[in-house]
Write an enzyme that holds these catalytic residues in place. Structure first.
Site, PDB file in Angstrom:
ATOM      1  N   ASP A 145     -16.205   8.998  32.132  1.00 32.30           N
ATOM      2  CA  ASP A 145     -14.923   9.497  32.620  1.00 32.30           C
ATOM      3  C   ASP A 145     -15.312  10.622  33.564  1.00 32.30           C
ATOM      4  OD1 ASP A 145     -12.665  11.135  33.044  1.00 32.30           O
ATOM      5  OD2 ASP A 145     -11.716  10.272  31.282  1.00 32.30           O
ATOM      6  N   HIS A 146     -15.187  10.381  34.867  1.00 37.29           N
ATOM      7  CA  HIS A 146     -15.835  11.325  35.782  1.00 37.29           C
ATOM      8  C   HIS A 146     -15.210  12.718  35.726  1.00 37.29           C
ATOM      9  CE1 HIS A 146     -12.623  10.352  38.659  1.00 37.29           C
ATOM     10  NE2 HIS A 146     -12.971  11.438  39.299  1.00 37.29           N
TER      11      HIS A 146
ATOM     12  N   HIS B 127      -8.540  10.499  32.212  1.00 41.51           N
ATOM     13  CA  HIS B 127      -8.732  11.850  32.759  1.00 41.51           C
ATOM     14  C   HIS B 127      -7.777  12.882  32.157  1.00 41.51           C
ATOM     15  CE1 HIS B 127     -11.040   9.460  35.394  1.00 41.51           C
ATOM     16  NE2 HIS B 127     -10.136   9.227  36.324  1.00 41.51           N
TER      17      HIS B 127
END
Ligand code: BG6
Length: 516
Positions: A205-206, A268
């Site tokens: 999950d950047h 996010h």
């Protein structure tokens, strides 16, 4: 006295002998989907920047795999152009590039064909011989989720996944979306874990790779003055906004399937909720941090009936409008979007976290495409003073704002006396800005995450149970909103902060969204 490890002593949970902040062992990174957008825009530029910062292992190689026909050199040249366009540091340093490019290889082929994997294996063995990558492999699935099962099966059949106890590591990095609801996420987890051990799986999950997101943990747990007031006694509400001025950027087909709830909230935004709300972990290893995040997700009240969803969730979809002075089309005019589409591009949700710390403090979250600007922040609104000493309505409650992006930093809004004879308060700001405080430029999220995956540190990756807990929350909402009985999303003109109904959601509680 409790033992507190020094920073360089933080143990690595996967490989006890390896320190979490040490240089990664020699390895090869295999990028499945190498001709795609992610490899060009993010992955290869991130790896190049790790080379610039001297963070790559001493022996390192990249193998791109996809259907497109490239030679090794053509692929390396294509990657050079991508780095030239998208890298954080530019221009390219020719010396560093030369060394970096010497380890780039390419394998063309279909994922359905076992021969692709035989050739990949041979290519990796060549890298082991010529670049000393020592049979350590990081497989990166930068491909649509429908390919994950095939990739896992083929890698397994080709004997390319080692046991987690092998001295040579095999790790798999899986891009989002991880499933499209709870049953499909569970099925995917089952499949992944038939092939690999959880300790080998890095679900990305950047947002967790962003400096400001990580700083939430430091801000909360490396300072003593905030934690005592970080709870329902002092906090009135928390607002989390993840807004983008961009539209869907040519990704109509994907977005029609995903919508904002799958694209931003399940991953996010819920991660931002977790890090804002979690209890202090017992230590800073991967499982302790993730255990605390899971508790937050489990404590979030789910909406089980259409009435609960209707009361707490507002969906929107952008109509034609203008962003930063330029006219832009509405969502339904975008390529590969169905006329009459009911896919939401905006959502606002009121969440309650049923825990001792938070019960009764609403967490208002909103995210949308085609907002007036790009702005992601967490705003913790504190309770008002008990007695208005300087006159009714003269002071505003304190707000602590963590700006995730852009203008990364933290601000505290408080009242100060306006100079003069009278006691006239005005709200002012104390502001910390990354850009001016720290001279060094922040690494990109993918740099940090790739490096951690090479090191075997899973702290910033999501665990099986975490993904499923997040789907439980979002899945329940989707079940209701995707039924034909639920009203379609409210249209909002592109370039605005969503439909009026999102304001009404807060107005019901006598609150308003923070002006951004
Ligand atoms: C991605 C979503 O995961 O995150 C995109 O698929 C979104 O739709 C992007 O634009 C936002 O990331 P960032 O880092 O630009 O905030």
């Amino acid at each position: 006295m409790p033992y507190a490890p020094e920073h360089d002593e933080i143990p690595n949970p996967l490989r006890p002998g390896l320190r979490a902040d040490s240089a990664p062992e020699p390895c090869a990174v295999v990028i499945f989907g190498a001709s795609g957008d992610l490899a060009h825009r993010k992955l290869v530029p991130a790896l190049y920047n790790l080379a610039v910062g001297a963070h790559l292992p001493a022996a390192f190689g990249i193998v791109g795999v996809s259907k497109s026909a490239y030679s090794h050199d053509e692929f390396a040249q294509d990657m050079r152009e991508a780095v030239g366009r998208f890298s954080r540091t530019r221009p390219i340093d020719p010396e560093i590039w030369q060394d970096f490019a010497a380890g780039i290889r390419y394998v063309a082929g279909s994922f359905d064909d076992p021969d692709t994997f035989a050739r990949l294996r041979a290519q990796l063995e060549e890298l082991d011989r010529t670049r000393s990558t020592r049979s350590n492999r990081l497989y990166y699935f930068a491909t649509p989720p429908s390919t994950f099962p095939t990739l896992l099966k083929q890698l397994k059949a080709a004997g390319m996944i080692n046991s987690p106890f092998d001295t040579r590591f095999t790790r798999v990095v899986i891009e989002k979306p991880f499933g499209r609801d709870l049953p499909s996420a569970r099925a995917l987890n089952r499949l992944v874990l038939e092939t690999c051990d959880e300790r080998q799986v890095f679900r990305i999950d950047h947002y967790l790779g962003k400096e400001t997101v990580q700083n939430l943990l430091v801000f909360r747990f490396a300072n003593s003055i905030f934690e005592p007031i970080w709870n329902r006694r002092y906090v009135d509400q928390v607002q989390i906004t993840a807004g983008e001025d961009l539209g869907i950027e040519g990704r109509g087909r994907y977005y029609e399937e995903a919508g904002i709830l799958r694209d931003m909230i399940q991953n996010h935004v819920l991660q931002l909720v977790c890090l804002s709300a979690l209890e202090p972990p017992v230590s800073f290893d991967a499982d302790s941090v993730r255990d605390e995040k899971i508790k937050v997700l489990r404590a979030i009240e789910t909406f089980d009936t259409p009435e609960q969803v209707a009361r707490n969730v507002v969906l929107g979809q952008y109509a034609p409008g203008s962003v930063a002075g330029a006219d832009v089309p509405g969502y339904q005019q975008e390529k590969e979007v169905a006329k009459g589409s009911r896919t939401p591009t905006f959502v606002a949700i009121r969440l309650n976290i049923r825990s001792w710390r938070w019960d009764g403090v609403p967490f208002y979250i909103r995210s949308g495409k085609r907002m007036p600007k790009r702005a992601t922040e967490i705003a913790v609104h504190f309770r008002p003073v008990p007695h208005p000493l300087f006159g009714e309505g003269t002071t505003q409650p304190n707000v602590l704002i963590v700006r995730v992006q852009p203008e990364e930093g933290i601000a505290l809004r408080f009242s100060a006396k306006v100079p003069g004879e009278r006691f006239r308060p005005r709200t002012v700001s104390m502001d910390f800005r990354y850009g001016t405080t720290f001279a060094a430029a922040s690494p990109e999220a993918y740099e940090r995450l790739l490096l951690d995956a090479m090191r075997g540190d899973q702290t910033l990756f999501t665990r099986k149970d975490e993904v499923e807990a997040a789907w439980r929350i979002v899945g329940n909402i989707l079940k209701v909103t995707e039924s034909s009985e639920f009203p379609p999303p409210y249209p909002y003109p592109a370039g605005t902060w969503g439909p009026a109904a999102a304001d009404e959601l807060l107005a019901q509680d006598r609150r308003v969204w923070r002006r951004l």
